[in-house]
Design an enzyme around this catalytic site. Structure first.
Site, PDB file in Angstrom:
ATOM      1  N   HIS A 141     121.426  47.309  52.338  1.00  0.00           N
ATOM      2  CA  HIS A 141     120.649  48.331  53.097  1.00  0.00           C
ATOM      3  C   HIS A 141     121.737  47.623  54.490  1.00  0.00           C
ATOM      4  O   HIS A 141     122.429  48.973  55.585  1.00  0.00           O
ATOM      5  CB  HIS A 141     119.329  48.451  53.441  1.00  0.00           C
ATOM      6  CG  HIS A 141     119.154  48.140  54.324  1.00  0.00           C
ATOM      7  ND1 HIS A 141     118.493  49.736  54.975  1.00  0.00           N
ATOM      8  CD2 HIS A 141     118.741  47.956  56.270  1.00  0.00           C
ATOM      9  CE1 HIS A 141     118.220  50.260  56.248  1.00  0.00           C
ATOM     10  NE2 HIS A 141     117.945  48.809  56.649  1.00  0.00           N
ATOM     11  N   ASP A 241     107.810  49.942  57.332  1.00  0.00           N
ATOM     12  CA  ASP A 241     107.788  50.128  58.538  1.00  0.00           C
ATOM     13  C   ASP A 241     108.757  50.734  59.183  1.00  0.00           C
ATOM     14  O   ASP A 241     109.832  51.136  58.985  1.00  0.00           O
ATOM     15  CB  ASP A 241     109.002  48.726  58.671  1.00  0.00           C
ATOM     16  CG  ASP A 241     109.679  48.269  59.642  1.00  0.00           C
ATOM     17  OD1 ASP A 241     108.784  48.421  60.633  1.00  0.00           O
ATOM     18  OD2 ASP A 241     111.099  47.783  59.827  1.00  0.00           O
TER      19      ASP A 241
HETATM   20 MN    MN Z   1     112.380  46.379  58.992  1.00  0.00          MN
END
Ligand code: MN
Length: 423
Positions: A141, A241
Protein backbone atom coordinates in the site's frame (compact mmCIF):
# COMPACT_ATOMS: atom_id res chain seq x y z
CA UNK A 1 -3.10 -25.09 24.02
CA UNK A 2 -6.18 -23.06 24.80
CA UNK A 3 -8.96 -25.61 25.36
CA UNK A 4 -11.63 -23.34 23.83
CA UNK A 5 -9.73 -23.43 20.49
CA UNK A 6 -9.84 -27.20 20.04
CA UNK A 7 -11.01 -28.17 16.52
CA UNK A 8 -12.88 -31.09 18.12
CA UNK A 9 -15.33 -28.91 20.03
CA UNK A 10 -18.97 -28.95 18.99
CA UNK A 11 -21.77 -26.84 20.40
CA UNK A 12 -25.33 -27.94 21.19
CA UNK A 13 -26.31 -24.77 19.34
CA UNK A 14 -26.49 -25.43 15.64
CA UNK A 15 -23.82 -23.46 13.78
CA UNK A 16 -24.00 -23.47 9.98
CA UNK A 17 -20.80 -24.29 8.12
CA UNK A 18 -19.27 -21.05 6.91
CA UNK A 19 -20.54 -19.17 9.97
CA UNK A 20 -18.16 -16.59 11.43
CA UNK A 21 -19.13 -17.64 14.94
CA UNK A 22 -18.51 -21.31 15.75
CA UNK A 23 -17.72 -22.35 19.33
CA UNK A 24 -14.00 -21.82 18.62
CA UNK A 25 -14.51 -18.06 18.18
CA UNK A 26 -16.72 -16.55 20.94
CA UNK A 27 -16.02 -12.86 20.28
CA UNK A 28 -17.25 -10.16 22.68
CA UNK A 29 -19.53 -7.25 21.80
CA UNK A 30 -22.17 -4.86 23.09
CA UNK A 31 -25.76 -5.21 21.92
CA UNK A 32 -29.19 -3.85 22.65
CA UNK A 33 -32.69 -5.05 21.84
CA UNK A 34 -36.20 -3.58 21.94
CA UNK A 35 -36.29 -4.60 25.61
CA UNK A 36 -32.66 -4.37 26.75
CA UNK A 37 -30.40 -1.37 27.21
CA UNK A 38 -26.86 -1.98 25.87
CA UNK A 39 -25.16 -4.97 27.55
CA UNK A 40 -22.29 -7.33 26.80
CA UNK A 41 -22.74 -10.48 24.74
CA UNK A 42 -20.88 -13.23 22.94
CA UNK A 43 -21.67 -14.37 19.39
CA UNK A 44 -22.43 -18.06 18.78
CA UNK A 45 -23.87 -19.18 15.42
CA UNK A 46 -26.91 -17.01 14.70
CA UNK A 47 -27.33 -16.02 18.36
CA UNK A 48 -26.01 -13.56 20.88
CA UNK A 49 -25.42 -14.97 24.34
CA UNK A 50 -26.45 -12.45 27.03
CA UNK A 51 -23.57 -12.22 29.51
CA UNK A 52 -25.57 -10.22 32.04
CA UNK A 53 -28.11 -13.02 32.29
CA UNK A 54 -25.38 -15.66 32.64
CA UNK A 55 -23.55 -13.62 35.29
CA UNK A 56 -26.66 -12.76 37.33
CA UNK A 57 -27.90 -16.34 37.30
CA UNK A 58 -24.79 -18.05 38.56
CA UNK A 59 -23.46 -19.48 35.30
CA UNK A 60 -20.20 -17.53 35.69
CA UNK A 61 -19.73 -18.14 39.43
CA UNK A 62 -16.20 -18.77 40.63
CA UNK A 63 -14.55 -16.48 38.10
CA UNK A 64 -14.32 -13.58 40.55
CA UNK A 65 -16.08 -11.16 38.21
CA UNK A 66 -17.15 -7.81 39.74
CA UNK A 67 -20.93 -7.28 40.00
CA UNK A 68 -22.42 -5.53 36.97
CA UNK A 69 -19.26 -6.00 34.87
CA UNK A 70 -21.31 -6.92 31.79
CA UNK A 71 -24.25 -4.62 32.48
CA UNK A 72 -22.55 -1.67 30.81
CA UNK A 73 -22.64 0.30 27.61
CA UNK A 74 -19.01 -0.56 26.83
CA UNK A 75 -16.59 -3.46 27.41
CA UNK A 76 -13.80 -1.26 28.83
CA UNK A 77 -14.15 -2.40 32.46
CA UNK A 78 -14.22 -6.04 31.39
CA UNK A 79 -11.17 -5.58 29.15
CA UNK A 80 -9.34 -3.92 32.03
CA UNK A 81 -9.56 -7.20 33.98
CA UNK A 82 -6.82 -8.35 31.58
CA UNK A 83 -6.02 -11.07 29.09
CA UNK A 84 -6.04 -13.84 31.72
CA UNK A 85 -9.53 -13.03 33.01
CA UNK A 86 -10.80 -12.68 29.46
CA UNK A 87 -9.40 -16.14 28.73
CA UNK A 88 -11.12 -17.63 31.80
CA UNK A 89 -14.48 -16.14 30.82
CA UNK A 90 -14.11 -17.40 27.24
CA UNK A 91 -13.17 -20.90 28.51
CA UNK A 92 -16.23 -20.95 30.79
CA UNK A 93 -18.58 -19.83 28.01
CA UNK A 94 -17.03 -22.47 25.75
CA UNK A 95 -17.79 -25.11 28.41
CA UNK A 96 -21.41 -23.96 28.73
CA UNK A 97 -21.90 -24.23 24.97
CA UNK A 98 -20.27 -27.66 24.46
CA UNK A 99 -22.57 -30.38 23.13
CA UNK A 100 -22.00 -32.57 26.21
CA UNK A 101 -22.60 -29.85 28.82
CA UNK A 102 -26.16 -29.74 30.20
CA UNK A 103 -26.02 -26.69 32.46
CA UNK A 104 -27.62 -24.35 29.96
CA UNK A 105 -28.61 -26.88 27.30
CA UNK A 106 -31.00 -28.74 29.62
CA UNK A 107 -32.53 -25.57 31.04
CA UNK A 108 -35.06 -24.38 28.42
CA UNK A 109 -36.19 -21.38 30.48
CA UNK A 110 -32.62 -20.08 30.80
CA UNK A 111 -31.83 -20.82 27.15
CA UNK A 112 -34.87 -18.89 26.04
CA UNK A 113 -33.67 -15.76 27.83
CA UNK A 114 -29.90 -16.11 27.41
CA UNK A 115 -29.84 -16.71 23.65
CA UNK A 116 -31.14 -13.91 21.49
CA UNK A 117 -31.43 -14.31 17.71
CA UNK A 118 -29.00 -11.97 15.95
CA UNK A 119 -31.75 -10.41 13.85
CA UNK A 120 -33.34 -9.11 17.06
CA UNK A 121 -30.26 -7.24 18.29
CA UNK A 122 -28.64 -3.97 17.35
CA UNK A 123 -24.89 -4.08 17.76
CA UNK A 124 -23.23 -1.06 19.39
CA UNK A 125 -19.67 0.24 19.55
CA UNK A 126 -17.98 -2.40 21.73
CA UNK A 127 -15.61 -0.01 23.52
CA UNK A 128 -15.39 3.62 24.52
CA UNK A 129 -12.29 4.54 22.50
CA UNK A 130 -9.98 6.96 24.29
CA UNK A 131 -7.36 7.06 21.51
CA UNK A 132 -7.10 5.98 17.91
CA UNK A 133 -3.90 5.59 15.92
CA UNK A 134 -3.66 4.64 12.28
CA UNK A 135 -0.50 2.94 11.08
CA UNK A 136 0.70 2.61 7.49
CA UNK A 137 2.23 -0.85 7.75
CA UNK A 138 1.57 -2.54 4.40
CA UNK A 139 4.57 -2.21 2.11
CA UNK A 140 2.46 -2.75 -1.00
CA UNK A 141 0.00 0.00 0.00
CA UNK A 142 2.71 2.49 0.97
CA UNK A 143 4.51 1.78 -2.32
CA UNK A 144 1.36 2.16 -4.43
CA UNK A 145 0.34 5.43 -2.74
CA UNK A 146 3.87 6.83 -2.76
CA UNK A 147 4.07 6.13 -6.50
CA UNK A 148 0.79 7.90 -7.23
CA UNK A 149 1.05 10.86 -4.82
CA UNK A 150 4.79 11.48 -5.10
CA UNK A 151 7.44 9.63 -7.11
CA UNK A 152 7.36 6.06 -8.43
CA UNK A 153 11.16 5.89 -8.20
CA UNK A 154 11.18 6.77 -4.50
CA UNK A 155 7.78 5.49 -3.48
CA UNK A 156 8.81 4.54 0.07
CA UNK A 157 10.24 7.40 2.12
CA UNK A 158 13.64 6.71 3.76
CA UNK A 159 12.12 6.06 7.21
CA UNK A 160 9.53 3.50 6.09
CA UNK A 161 11.52 0.28 6.61
CA UNK A 162 13.00 1.54 9.89
CA UNK A 163 9.81 2.33 11.82
CA UNK A 164 6.07 1.63 11.62
CA UNK A 165 4.84 5.01 10.34
CA UNK A 166 1.58 6.17 11.92
CA UNK A 167 -0.54 9.19 12.82
CA UNK A 168 -3.04 10.04 15.53
CA UNK A 169 -6.61 9.90 14.30
CA UNK A 170 -9.92 11.04 15.73
CA UNK A 171 -12.09 8.88 17.99
CA UNK A 172 -15.31 10.94 18.02
CA UNK A 173 -16.21 9.88 14.48
CA UNK A 174 -15.56 6.14 14.82
CA UNK A 175 -18.88 4.38 14.27
CA UNK A 176 -20.14 0.82 14.43
CA UNK A 177 -20.92 -1.25 11.35
CA UNK A 178 -24.27 -0.32 9.79
CA UNK A 179 -23.92 3.42 10.40
CA UNK A 180 -24.23 5.50 7.21
CA UNK A 181 -21.76 8.30 6.48
CA UNK A 182 -22.44 11.48 4.52
CA UNK A 183 -20.01 12.33 1.77
CA UNK A 184 -17.66 14.95 3.22
CA UNK A 185 -17.18 18.40 1.78
CA UNK A 186 -13.94 20.30 1.81
CA UNK A 187 -11.14 22.02 -0.06
CA UNK A 188 -10.06 20.35 -3.25
CA UNK A 189 -7.47 21.49 -5.72
CA UNK A 190 -8.42 20.44 -9.23
CA UNK A 191 -5.54 19.53 -11.56
CA UNK A 192 -6.09 22.45 -13.95
CA UNK A 193 -6.06 25.19 -11.31
CA UNK A 194 -3.71 26.70 -8.73
CA UNK A 195 -6.58 27.65 -6.41
CA UNK A 196 -8.71 25.25 -4.35
CA UNK A 197 -12.49 24.93 -4.70
CA UNK A 198 -14.98 24.00 -1.97
CA UNK A 199 -16.93 20.91 -2.98
CA UNK A 200 -18.25 17.52 -1.90
CA UNK A 201 -15.41 15.02 -2.27
CA UNK A 202 -15.20 13.53 -5.76
CA UNK A 203 -12.75 10.84 -4.70
CA UNK A 204 -14.53 9.06 -1.86
CA UNK A 205 -12.66 5.88 -0.92
CA UNK A 206 -12.48 3.07 1.65
CA UNK A 207 -9.40 1.60 3.31
CA UNK A 208 -9.37 -2.10 4.21
CA UNK A 209 -7.78 -2.39 7.66
CA UNK A 210 -7.73 -4.49 10.82
CA UNK A 211 -7.42 -2.79 14.22
CA UNK A 212 -6.35 -4.10 17.62
CA UNK A 213 -7.92 -3.06 20.93
CA UNK A 214 -5.81 -2.64 24.07
CA UNK A 215 -6.83 -3.81 27.56
CA UNK A 216 -4.42 -2.01 29.91
CA UNK A 217 -3.63 1.49 31.11
CA UNK A 218 0.13 1.92 30.96
CA UNK A 219 2.02 4.62 32.89
CA UNK A 220 3.19 7.76 31.18
CA UNK A 221 6.90 7.19 30.63
CA UNK A 222 6.55 3.39 30.43
CA UNK A 223 7.54 1.54 27.26
CA UNK A 224 6.03 -1.79 26.19
CA UNK A 225 8.42 -4.27 24.57
CA UNK A 226 7.60 -6.45 21.56
CA UNK A 227 7.65 -9.43 23.98
CA UNK A 228 5.14 -7.83 26.37
CA UNK A 229 2.89 -6.31 23.72
CA UNK A 230 0.34 -9.12 23.45
CA UNK A 231 -0.48 -8.99 27.18
CA UNK A 232 -1.81 -5.50 26.45
CA UNK A 233 -3.89 -6.48 23.40
CA UNK A 234 -7.36 -7.96 23.92
CA UNK A 235 -8.38 -8.62 20.32
CA UNK A 236 -9.09 -7.29 16.87
CA UNK A 237 -11.87 -5.83 14.72
CA UNK A 238 -12.24 -4.99 11.03
CA UNK A 239 -11.73 -1.33 10.28
CA UNK A 240 -12.80 0.81 7.31
CA UNK A 241 -10.80 4.03 7.36
CA UNK A 242 -12.97 6.04 4.92
CA UNK A 243 -10.84 8.48 2.98
CA UNK A 244 -11.61 11.49 0.79
CA UNK A 245 -8.60 11.31 -1.51
CA UNK A 246 -8.98 14.75 -3.09
CA UNK A 247 -9.26 16.48 0.30
CA UNK A 248 -6.37 14.35 1.57
CA UNK A 249 -4.07 15.12 -1.32
CA UNK A 250 -4.45 18.90 -0.97
CA UNK A 251 -4.15 19.04 2.83
CA UNK A 252 -1.70 16.33 3.86
CA UNK A 253 1.68 18.07 3.53
CA UNK A 254 3.38 18.71 5.95
CA UNK A 255 1.42 17.36 8.95
CA UNK A 256 -0.40 14.38 7.45
CA UNK A 257 -4.04 13.25 7.24
CA UNK A 258 -6.72 15.52 8.69
CA UNK A 259 -10.18 16.32 7.23
CA UNK A 260 -9.76 13.76 4.45
CA UNK A 261 -9.95 11.10 7.16
CA UNK A 262 -11.65 12.31 10.32
CA UNK A 263 -15.25 12.49 9.04
CA UNK A 264 -15.79 8.79 9.82
CA UNK A 265 -14.27 5.35 10.34
CA UNK A 266 -16.29 2.13 10.69
CA UNK A 267 -15.51 -0.89 12.87
CA UNK A 268 -17.04 -4.35 12.98
CA UNK A 269 -18.94 -4.87 16.26
CA UNK A 270 -17.36 -8.09 17.58
CA UNK A 271 -13.92 -8.09 19.18
CA UNK A 272 -12.29 -11.36 18.15
CA UNK A 273 -9.87 -12.20 20.97
CA UNK A 274 -6.15 -12.76 20.39
CA UNK A 275 -6.79 -16.10 22.12
CA UNK A 276 -9.23 -17.14 19.38
CA UNK A 277 -6.73 -16.00 16.73
CA UNK A 278 -3.91 -18.03 18.32
CA UNK A 279 -4.17 -21.06 15.95
CA UNK A 280 -3.92 -18.76 12.94
CA UNK A 281 -0.51 -17.25 13.66
CA UNK A 282 1.87 -17.01 10.76
CA UNK A 283 5.24 -15.53 9.91
CA UNK A 284 5.59 -11.93 8.79
CA UNK A 285 7.38 -10.85 5.62
CA UNK A 286 11.17 -10.77 6.04
CA UNK A 287 12.31 -7.35 7.26
CA UNK A 288 15.30 -5.95 5.45
CA UNK A 289 17.26 -3.89 6.52
CA UNK A 290 17.33 -5.30 10.02
CA UNK A 291 15.34 -3.15 12.45
CA UNK A 292 16.67 -1.46 15.58
CA UNK A 293 16.84 -3.69 18.68
CA UNK A 294 13.63 -2.32 20.29
CA UNK A 295 11.65 -3.46 17.21
CA UNK A 296 13.06 -6.98 17.02
CA UNK A 297 10.78 -9.85 18.00
CA UNK A 298 10.69 -13.61 18.47
CA UNK A 299 8.22 -16.06 16.96
CA UNK A 300 5.24 -15.72 14.67
CA UNK A 301 3.57 -12.39 15.29
CA UNK A 302 1.36 -12.10 12.25
CA UNK A 303 -2.06 -13.69 11.62
CA UNK A 304 -3.49 -15.37 8.55
CA UNK A 305 -6.76 -13.45 8.18
CA UNK A 306 -8.39 -13.58 4.76
CA UNK A 307 -10.04 -10.27 3.95
CA UNK A 308 -12.62 -9.37 1.35
CA UNK A 309 -14.24 -6.12 0.23
CA UNK A 310 -17.61 -5.92 -1.53
CA UNK A 311 -19.25 -2.97 -3.21
CA UNK A 312 -23.04 -2.87 -3.41
CA UNK A 313 -24.69 -0.18 -5.49
CA UNK A 314 -28.40 0.67 -5.25
CA UNK A 315 -29.02 -1.47 -8.33
CA UNK A 316 -26.62 -4.38 -7.87
CA UNK A 317 -25.93 -7.22 -5.49
CA UNK A 318 -22.69 -7.00 -3.50
CA UNK A 319 -19.72 -7.74 -5.75
CA UNK A 320 -16.19 -8.58 -4.59
CA UNK A 321 -13.73 -5.84 -5.51
CA UNK A 322 -10.72 -6.92 -3.43
CA UNK A 323 -9.29 -9.99 -1.70
CA UNK A 324 -6.38 -9.41 0.65
CA UNK A 325 -4.83 -10.90 3.78
CA UNK A 326 -3.65 -9.45 7.09
CA UNK A 327 -0.50 -11.59 6.81
CA UNK A 328 0.92 -9.20 4.20
CA UNK A 329 1.60 -6.60 6.93
CA UNK A 330 5.29 -5.68 6.97
CA UNK A 331 5.09 -4.40 10.58
CA UNK A 332 3.28 -6.61 13.12
CA UNK A 333 1.10 -5.51 16.04
CA UNK A 334 3.85 -6.17 18.59
CA UNK A 335 6.22 -3.86 16.74
CA UNK A 336 3.49 -1.25 16.35
CA UNK A 337 2.79 -1.14 20.08
CA UNK A 338 6.50 -1.21 20.99
CA UNK A 339 7.21 1.67 18.64
CA UNK A 340 4.15 3.64 19.83
CA UNK A 341 5.33 3.51 23.45
CA UNK A 342 9.12 3.66 23.01
CA UNK A 343 9.06 7.39 23.78
CA UNK A 344 6.97 6.85 26.94
CA UNK A 345 3.57 7.52 25.36
CA UNK A 346 0.98 5.76 27.56
CA UNK A 347 -1.81 3.55 26.25
CA UNK A 348 -5.36 3.25 27.61
CA UNK A 349 -7.99 0.54 27.85
CA UNK A 350 -10.09 0.53 24.68
CA UNK A 351 -7.54 2.29 22.48
CA UNK A 352 -7.80 1.36 18.81
CA UNK A 353 -4.69 0.82 16.69
CA UNK A 354 -5.46 0.35 13.00
CA UNK A 355 -3.06 -1.45 10.68
CA UNK A 356 -3.18 0.91 7.75
CA UNK A 357 -4.60 -0.19 4.42
CA UNK A 358 -3.80 -3.85 3.77
CA UNK A 359 -2.81 -4.36 0.16
CA UNK A 360 -1.39 -7.58 -1.19
CA UNK A 361 1.06 -8.10 -4.05
CA UNK A 362 -1.46 -8.41 -6.92
CA UNK A 363 -3.89 -5.74 -8.23
CA UNK A 364 -6.91 -7.80 -7.08
CA UNK A 365 -5.61 -7.60 -3.51
CA UNK A 366 -5.34 -3.82 -3.22
CA UNK A 367 -7.13 -2.44 -0.17
CA UNK A 368 -8.46 0.86 -1.55
CA UNK A 369 -10.10 2.19 -4.71
CA UNK A 370 -7.21 4.64 -5.05
CA UNK A 371 -5.02 1.63 -5.81
CA UNK A 372 -7.64 -0.59 -7.51
CA UNK A 373 -8.48 2.12 -10.09
CA UNK A 374 -5.04 3.77 -10.24
CA UNK A 375 -6.35 7.03 -8.77
CA UNK A 376 -9.47 6.90 -10.92
CA UNK A 377 -7.76 6.29 -14.26
CA UNK A 378 -8.78 2.61 -14.61
CA UNK A 379 -12.48 2.24 -13.66
CA UNK A 380 -13.96 -1.01 -12.31
CA UNK A 381 -17.04 -2.37 -14.08
CA UNK A 382 -19.90 -3.60 -11.86
CA UNK A 383 -22.25 -6.47 -12.88
CA UNK A 384 -24.98 -3.96 -13.77
CA UNK A 385 -22.60 -2.42 -16.33
CA UNK A 386 -21.94 0.75 -14.36
CA UNK A 387 -18.37 1.91 -13.75
CA UNK A 388 -16.66 2.97 -10.55
CA UNK A 389 -13.53 5.01 -10.08
CA UNK A 390 -14.45 6.03 -6.53
CA UNK A 391 -17.48 5.47 -4.27
CA UNK A 392 -20.75 7.01 -5.48
CA UNK A 393 -23.65 8.20 -3.35
CA UNK A 394 -25.71 5.32 -1.92
CA UNK A 395 -22.96 2.77 -2.55
CA UNK A 396 -22.37 0.38 0.36
CA UNK A 397 -18.95 -1.02 1.22
CA UNK A 398 -18.91 -4.37 3.04
CA UNK A 399 -15.73 -5.80 4.56
CA UNK A 400 -15.42 -9.38 5.77
CA UNK A 401 -12.56 -11.29 7.37
CA UNK A 402 -12.03 -14.86 8.44
CA UNK A 403 -9.37 -17.41 9.40
CA UNK A 404 -9.49 -21.08 8.43
CA UNK A 405 -7.35 -24.04 9.52
CA UNK A 406 -7.81 -27.69 10.56
CA UNK A 407 -11.52 -27.56 9.71
CA UNK A 408 -12.14 -24.54 11.95
CA UNK A 409 -13.29 -21.27 10.45
CA UNK A 410 -13.69 -18.16 12.59
CA UNK A 411 -14.71 -14.73 11.33
CA UNK A 412 -15.17 -11.12 12.31
CA UNK A 413 -18.75 -10.50 11.16
CA UNK A 414 -19.35 -7.68 8.70
CA UNK A 415 -18.02 -4.14 8.67
CA UNK A 416 -20.63 -2.27 6.63
CA UNK A 417 -21.11 1.37 5.73
CA UNK A 418 -23.16 3.27 3.18
CA UNK A 419 -22.14 6.60 1.70
CA UNK A 420 -25.03 9.07 1.60
CA UNK A 421 -25.08 12.31 -0.41
CA UNK A 422 -23.43 15.38 1.14
CA UNK A 423 -25.51 17.31 3.65
MN1 MN B 1 -5.82 4.32 7.07
Amino acid sequence: MIQANSPNLKSWIEVESGSDFPIQNLPFGIFKTKYLTPVAGVAIGKYVLDLVYLHENGFLDGLGLPPGIFNQQYLNDFLKLGRKKGREVRERISQLLRHDNDELKANPAAREIALIPMQEVQMQLPVRIPNYTDFYSSEEHATNVGSMFRDPKNALLPNWKHLPVGYHGRTSSIVVSGTSIHRPKGQIKLPDSDQPVFSPSRKMDFELEVAFVTCTDSRLGQSITTTEAEEHIFGMVLFNDWSARDIQQWEYVPLGPFLGKNFGSTISPWIVTLDALEPFRTASPQQNPEVLPYLRFQGEKNFDIMLEVFLQSEKSEPVTISRSNFKYMYWNINQQLAHHTINGCNIQVGDLYASGTISGPSPGSYGSLLELTLNGTKPLTLPDGSKRTFIEDNDTIIMKGHCEKNGVRIGFGNCVGKILPSL
